[in-house]
Design an enzyme around this catalytic site. Structure first.
Site, PDB file in Angstrom:
ATOM      1  N   LYS A  58       1.135  -3.993   3.847  1.00  0.00           N
ATOM      2  CA  LYS A  58       1.244  -5.214   4.641  1.00  0.00           C
ATOM      3  C   LYS A  58       2.373  -5.135   5.655  1.00  0.00           C
ATOM      4  O   LYS A  58       2.226  -5.601   6.786  1.00  0.00           O
ATOM      5  CB  LYS A  58       1.508  -6.409   3.721  1.00  0.00           C
ATOM      6  CG  LYS A  58       0.269  -7.007   3.116  1.00  0.00           C
ATOM      7  CD  LYS A  58       0.646  -8.290   2.373  1.00  0.00           C
ATOM      8  CE  LYS A  58      -0.555  -8.987   1.778  1.00  0.00           C
ATOM      9  NZ  LYS A  58      -1.633  -9.250   2.695  1.00  0.00           N
ATOM     10  N   GLU A  94       7.471 -14.890   4.810  1.00  0.00           N
ATOM     11  CA  GLU A  94       6.759 -15.573   5.895  1.00  0.00           C
ATOM     12  C   GLU A  94       6.975 -17.064   5.798  1.00  0.00           C
ATOM     13  O   GLU A  94       7.104 -17.605   4.693  1.00  0.00           O
ATOM     14  CB  GLU A  94       5.240 -15.315   5.798  1.00  0.00           C
ATOM     15  CG  GLU A  94       4.832 -13.923   6.166  1.00  0.00           C
ATOM     16  CD  GLU A  94       3.317 -13.724   6.165  1.00  0.00           C
ATOM     17  OE1 GLU A  94       2.582 -14.693   5.870  1.00  0.00           O
ATOM     18  OE2 GLU A  94       2.893 -12.599   6.467  1.00  0.00           O
ATOM     19  N   HIS A 128      -9.276 -17.072  -3.963  1.00  0.00           N
ATOM     20  CA  HIS A 128      -9.412 -15.956  -3.017  1.00  0.00           C
ATOM     21  C   HIS A 128     -10.782 -15.296  -3.044  1.00  0.00           C
ATOM     22  O   HIS A 128     -10.966 -14.208  -2.525  1.00  0.00           O
ATOM     23  CB  HIS A 128      -8.287 -14.932  -3.204  1.00  0.00           C
ATOM     24  CG  HIS A 128      -6.934 -15.571  -3.121  1.00  0.00           C
ATOM     25  ND1 HIS A 128      -6.434 -16.069  -1.942  1.00  0.00           N
ATOM     26  CD2 HIS A 128      -6.010 -15.855  -4.074  1.00  0.00           C
ATOM     27  CE1 HIS A 128      -5.244 -16.622  -2.179  1.00  0.00           C
ATOM     28  NE2 HIS A 128      -4.973 -16.514  -3.460  1.00  0.00           N
ATOM     29  N   ARG A 155     -13.973  -2.402   6.980  1.00  0.00           N
ATOM     30  CA  ARG A 155     -15.322  -2.182   6.448  1.00  0.00           C
ATOM     31  C   ARG A 155     -16.257  -3.246   7.027  1.00  0.00           C
ATOM     32  O   ARG A 155     -15.802  -4.185   7.679  1.00  0.00           O
ATOM     33  CB  ARG A 155     -15.306  -2.340   4.924  1.00  0.00           C
ATOM     34  CG  ARG A 155     -14.838  -3.734   4.530  1.00  0.00           C
ATOM     35  CD  ARG A 155     -14.997  -4.060   3.073  1.00  0.00           C
ATOM     36  NE  ARG A 155     -14.695  -5.455   2.809  1.00  0.00           N
ATOM     37  CZ  ARG A 155     -13.488  -5.950   2.570  1.00  0.00           C
ATOM     38  NH1 ARG A 155     -12.420  -5.156   2.566  1.00  0.00           N
ATOM     39  NH2 ARG A 155     -13.317  -7.239   2.339  1.00  0.00           N
TER      40      ARG A 155
HETATM   41  C1  MV4 Z   1      -0.559 -17.337   3.705  1.00  0.00           C
HETATM   42  C2  MV4 Z   1      -0.805 -18.699   3.461  1.00  0.00           C
HETATM   43  C3  MV4 Z   1       0.064 -19.597   4.013  1.00  0.00           C
HETATM   44  N1  MV4 Z   1       1.131 -19.183   4.743  1.00  0.00           N
HETATM   45  N2  MV4 Z   1       0.492 -16.954   4.450  1.00  0.00           N
HETATM   46  C4  MV4 Z   1      -3.989 -15.659   0.855  1.00  0.00           C
HETATM   47  C5  MV4 Z   1      -4.670 -14.330   0.872  1.00  0.00           C
HETATM   48  C6  MV4 Z   1      -3.762 -13.466   1.632  1.00  0.00           C
HETATM   49  N3  MV4 Z   1      -4.507 -12.503   2.352  1.00  0.00           N
HETATM   50  C7  MV4 Z   1      -3.023 -14.380   2.533  1.00  0.00           C
HETATM   51  N4  MV4 Z   1      -3.129 -15.685   1.969  1.00  0.00           N
HETATM   52  C8  MV4 Z   1      -2.415 -16.717   2.441  1.00  0.00           C
HETATM   53  N5  MV4 Z   1      -1.361 -16.390   3.210  1.00  0.00           N
HETATM   54  C9  MV4 Z   1       1.299 -17.878   4.946  1.00  0.00           C
HETATM   55  N6  MV4 Z   1       2.352 -17.483   5.665  1.00  0.00           N
HETATM   56  C10 MV4 Z   1      -1.915 -19.060   2.692  1.00  0.00           C
HETATM   57  C11 MV4 Z   1      -2.710 -18.069   2.172  1.00  0.00           C
HETATM   58  C12 MV4 Z   1      -3.799 -18.536   1.385  1.00  0.00           C
HETATM   59  C13 MV4 Z   1      -5.133 -18.380   1.807  1.00  0.00           C
HETATM   60  C14 MV4 Z   1      -5.448 -17.747   3.004  1.00  0.00           C
HETATM   61  C15 MV4 Z   1      -6.755 -17.582   3.383  1.00  0.00           C
HETATM   62  C16 MV4 Z   1      -7.766 -18.078   2.584  1.00  0.00           C
HETATM   63  C17 MV4 Z   1      -7.479 -18.686   1.399  1.00  0.00           C
HETATM   64  C18 MV4 Z   1      -6.151 -18.850   1.007  1.00  0.00           C
HETATM   65  C19 MV4 Z   1      -5.894 -19.502  -0.205  1.00  0.00           C
HETATM   66  C20 MV4 Z   1      -4.595 -19.648  -0.602  1.00  0.00           C
HETATM   67  C21 MV4 Z   1      -3.558 -19.156   0.189  1.00  0.00           C
END
Ligand code: MV4
Length: 664
Positions: free
Chosen positions: A116, A200, A235, A292
C-alpha cells in the site's frame, strides 16, 4: 488471434471467458478439481484436464500443473480469471518463462500494487489524488505521532501489507493513538508478517467508486466509466452499479483520467480497476488498484456495450485497444447483484448443499445471468459461495432497479440457503432507490433488509396444502379398477367427507391441517379457521384461489421438503406423510382414527408389548398412509378392527394398557 487458450479458473468466470473465446473462434482448455468433474465450465470447454483434489491449494492454485497442462494441450495463453492465480506474480512470470501469454498485466505491475505504501508513493508521483496522511518508511513511534498530529482526527491506521479492509483501525483522539498504534502493529505483524502502518485522514461517509481501465501493449490507456460498489458487507461487495449515481461529468472525467495515469505509472497492460474513495463533497482519493478483471465487470459491459474479455484477448494478442477514449460512450444504467449461498438470518453464514431446484429469470437485453452452476450441482465448502451474478440494464436507474426486483423474483433456488430475499429487500429499499450509497448502507438499514414474510402463515400453509395435494394428484396413477374407492371418476370418494390430515412443520412449529376435497375444491382447516381453496398446478407453478383471493406461487417438493416462492420470498416447510402427533387426539391408553379411512395393516396382536412410537396400525385415506403409533410403552389389550375395514374419524382402533411410571 490465439487459437487455443487455457482457463485457469472455475465457476462463473471460467464460463464467462469460454463464452467470449468461443464467439471469437478460440478453443478453450479447462482445468478442474475432483469436486468439479461435472461442472458447467468443464462441459462448456472443448477439452478439460483433471488437476487434483477439491482443495484449491491442491488444484486451482497449482501453477506448476496448470502450466504443464497448457503446454501439453497446445494452449498459447492462460486466462487466470479473478482470484486464484490472477494476481500471483510468480505465476505471471512462470507463464512468460514457458512461452505462454499471461492474459493480464506484466508481473511488475502486479508487484507494484502489492504494498500500500509503495503504491501510494507511485500514485503521488503520478499526480493521482491521495487521502492526506503519511506513507513513509520511517516507522518510529515519534514520527508516526507527529504525522498523526499533522493529519488530524479521526484518522485511520492501515497496514502497509493489508488489503480488502484487513488491518485497519480508526483512532478518534491523540490520547488513544499510542495504544491503537501498538495494537495495530501487533495485529499486522501477526496477520501479514509486516507491522508497518500508514496514516490517513478517516473519511466517515465515503463511497466506493472504481474506474475500469484498459491499456494496450503500446502504452495507450482508456477508462470505461466507473462503478459504484459502496453496498458492501464486511468488505464483500453485494450490489454494484454503473454509472455511479450523482457523479458529475467533471468528476467522472477527472477520476477516469487519474485512473489511466495510475495505470500508466506502472506500465499497465490489460484490464485493471482503480478504486477510489469518493467523499460527500465530490472529492476522490486513490485507494488501491486491482490488477485483474473484476467480478463486477458486467455492469461496465452493459453500459458501454463492450465485451471486456474480448478486449483482454485482443490486447494480450498485441492488438491496439478497440476504442479510443472519445469513442467510449455509456448508455443507461446497470446493476449487478451477487447471489450467494449463505444465510442472512445467521449472520450470512456460508451455506452448502445441493441445488435441487434452480430456476433462473429469462435472459434478454435487460437481464443477464452469469453463473457456473446448473440444477443438481453441489455448493461445497471448497470454493467461494457465489452461485451467480444477476445483471440488469435499463435506460434509467429507477427502471433498472425495477428490472432487478423482478429478476430476483424469478430467481428460485431450493436446496441451499441464499441471499435472494435479502437482495430483493435491498434493491427495493427506498434509501437504495434514492441512491443513498455509503459503505455503511447495510448496517444503517438493517430494519429494511430483513423484512417480515410477505405471506401470512395461514395463507402459506393453505398454499402448501394445495401444492402437496395437487402434486400428489398429478402423480397418482389413476386406478384401473372401476370400483376402487380411489378411482378419479368415483363419486363415492368425491362426495365423501374424507378429512385428510396434513402435518406441516414450519421452523419449530407444527401445524395440523385437515383437508376436505369436494368437487375439485378443497376446504382447508388450519387452527380454528377454514379456507376455501381451488388450486391448479402446472409443473412447479401453482395458481390458487383462497377465499376469493387469487395467489400464484412456484414451488418445489422434494422428499418431505417443500419450498414455495412468492415475490422474492420463500416459505419452507416439512411435510409429514405419517400422522405424528395424532396420539394426542386419542384418549389415555387408546388410539382413535384421525380421519375416515381404511385399515390397510394391523401390526400388533392382543398381548404384544409395544414401545412408545412403535407403529401399530396403518390407515389409508386419499392414497396417503398414516401410521398410528403407540403413545407410550405398554401392552395391547384389544384391537377393534381388522385389515380392510372402513373406519370413521374418532373411532377407537386399539387399546393399550400403559406401563406405570417407574418411581425414580
Ligand atoms: C478508508 C475509509 C475511510 N477513510 N480510508 C476499506 C477497504 C480498504 N481497501 C479501504 N477501506 C476504507 N478505507 C480512509 N482514509 C473507509 C474504508 C472502508 C470502505 C471502503 C470501501 C468500501 C467499503 C468500505 C467499508 C468500510 C471501510
Amino acid at each position: 488471434m490465439f487459437s487455443k487458450i487455457l482457463i485457469a479458473n472455475r465457476g462463473e468466470i471460467a464460463c464467462r471467458i469460454i463464452q467470449t473465446a468461443h464467439r471469437m473462434g478460440i478453443r478453450c482448455v479447462a482445468v478442474y478439481s475432483e469436486a468439479d468433474a461435472n461442472a458447467r465450465h468443464v462441459a462448456m470447454a472443448d477439452e478439460a484436464f483433471h488437476i487434483g483434489p477439491a482443495p484449491s491449494s491442491e488444484s486451482y492454485l497449482r501453477a506448476d500443473k496448470i502450466i504443464e497442462i497448457a503446454k501439453k494441450s497446445g494452449a498459447q495463453a492462460i486466462h487466470p480469471g479473478y482470484g486464484f492465480l490472477s494476481e500471483n506474480t510468480g505465476f505471471a512470470e512462470a507463464c512468460e518463462a514457458n512461452d505462454l501469454v499471461f492474459i493480464g498485466p506484466p508481473s511488475s505491475a502486479i508487484a507494484a500494487m502489492g504494498s500500500k505504501s509503495a503504491a501510494k508513493a507511485i500514485m503521488e508521483k503520478a499526480g493521482v489524488p491521495l487521502v492526506p496522511g503519511y506513507h513513509g518508511d520511517d516507522q518510529s513511534p515519534d514520527t508516526l505521532r507527529k504525522e498523526a498530529e499533522k493529519c488530524g482526527f479521526p484518522l485511520l491506521l492501515k497496514a502497509v501489507a493489508g488489503g480488502g479492509g484487513k488491518g485497519m483501525r480508526v483512532v478518534e483522539r491523540m490520547e488513544d493513538f499510542d495504544d491503537a498504534l501498538a495494537a495495530a502493529k501487533r495485529e499486522s505483524k501477526n496477520a501479514f508478517g509486516n507491522p508497518d502502518m500508514l496514516i490517513e485522514r478517516y473519511l466517515t461517509q465515503p463511497r466506493h467508486v472504481e474506474i475500469q481501465v484498459f491499456c494496450d501493449q503500446d502504452g495507450h490507456g482508456v477508462y470505461l466509466a466507473e462503478r459504484d460498489c459502496s453496498v458492501q458487507r464486511r468488505h464483500q461487495k453485494v450490489l454494484e452499479e454503473a454509472p455511479a449515481p450523482g457523479l458529475s461529468e467533471e468528476t467522472r472525467k477527472a477520476m477516469g483520467e487519474a485512473a489511466v495515469k495510475a495505470a500508466q505509472a506502472i506500465n499497465y497492460v490489460g484490464a485493471g480497476t482503480v478504486e477510489f474513495l469518493y467523499d460527500v463533497d465530490g472529492s476522490f482519493f486513490f485507494m488501491e488498484m486491482n490488477t485483474r478483471l473484476q467480478v463486477e465487470h458486467p455492469v461496465t459491459e452493459m453500459v458501454t456495450g463492450q465485451d471486456l474479455v474480448e478486449w483482454q484477448l485482443k490486447v494480450a494478442w498485441g492488438e491496439p485497444l478497440p476504442l479510443e477514449q472519445s469513442q467510449v460512450k455509456t448508455r443507461g444504467h446497470a446493476l449487478e447483484a451477487r447471489i450467494y449461498a449463505e444465510d442472512p438470518d445467521q449472520d450470512f453464514l456460508p451455506a452448502t448443499g445441493n441445488l435441487r431446484y434452480l430456476s433462473t429469470p429469462d435472459e434478454s437485453a435487460h437481464v443477464r445471468v452469469d453463473t457456473g452452476v446448473t440444477e443438481g450441482d453441489d455448493i461445497s465448502i471448497h470454493y467461494d459461495p457465489m452461485i451467480a451474478k444477476l445483471i440488469v440494464w435499463d435506460e434509467t436507474r429507477d427502471q433498472a432497479i425495477n428490472r432487478m426486483v423482478q429478476a430476483l423474483e424469478h430467481y428460485r433456488i431450493a436446496g441451499v440457503k441464499t441471499n435472494i430475499r435479502f437482495l430483493h429487500a435491498l434493491a427495493d429499499a427506498q434509501p437504495f432507490r434514492e441512491a443513498e450509497l455509503t459503505t455503511g448502507f447495510i448496517e444503517d438499514h438493517r430494519d429494511l433488509l430483513f423484512p417480515a414474510s410477505k405471506l401470512d402463515t395461514h395463507k402459506a400453509l393453505v398454499l402448501a396444502a394445495g401444492f402437496v395435494l395437487e402434486q400428489r394428484k398429478s402423480r397418482e396413477v389413476v386406478s384401473t379398477d372401476p370400483w376402487s374407492p380411489f378411482g378419479r371418476q368415483n363419486s363415492w370418494r368425491m362426495n365423501s367427507e374424507y378429512a385428510q390430515p396434513l402435518q406441516l412443520q414450519v421452523g419449530e412449529d407444527i401445524h395440523d391441517l385437515k383437508v376436505l376435497e369436494r368437487d375439485d375444491r378443497y376446504q382447508v382447516y388450519v387452527g380454528d379457521s377454514v379456507y376455501n381453496l381451488t388450486a391448479r398446478l402446472d409443473d412447479d407453478y401453482l395458481q390458487a384461489v383462497i377465499n376469493g383471493h387469487r395467489i400464484s406461487v412456484h414451488g418445489n417438493l422434494h422428499n418431505d421438503q417443500l419450498v414455495l416462492f412468492y415475490e422474492g420470498d420463500t416459505f419452507n416447510c416439512t411435510v409429514y406423510k405419517e400422522s405424528y402427533g395424532f396420539e394426542e387426539m386419542a384418549g389415555e391408553g387408546s388410539l382413535a382414527a384421525p380421519m375416515n379411512g381404511a385399515i390397510v395393516a394391523v401390526q400388533a396382536k392382543v398381548g404384544d408389548r409395544v414401545t412408545a412410537g412403535q407403529s401399530l396400525v396403518i390407515m389409508e385415506a386419499m392414497k396417503m398412509e398414516h401410521a398410528i403409533k403407540a403413545p407410550a410403552d405398554g401392552v395391547v389389550t384389544e384391537i377393534f378392527f381388522a385389515e380392510g375395514d372402513q373406519v370413521s374419524e374418532g373411532a377407537e382402533l386399539i387399546a393399550i394398557e400403559v406401563d406405570e411410571e417407574e418411581a425414580s
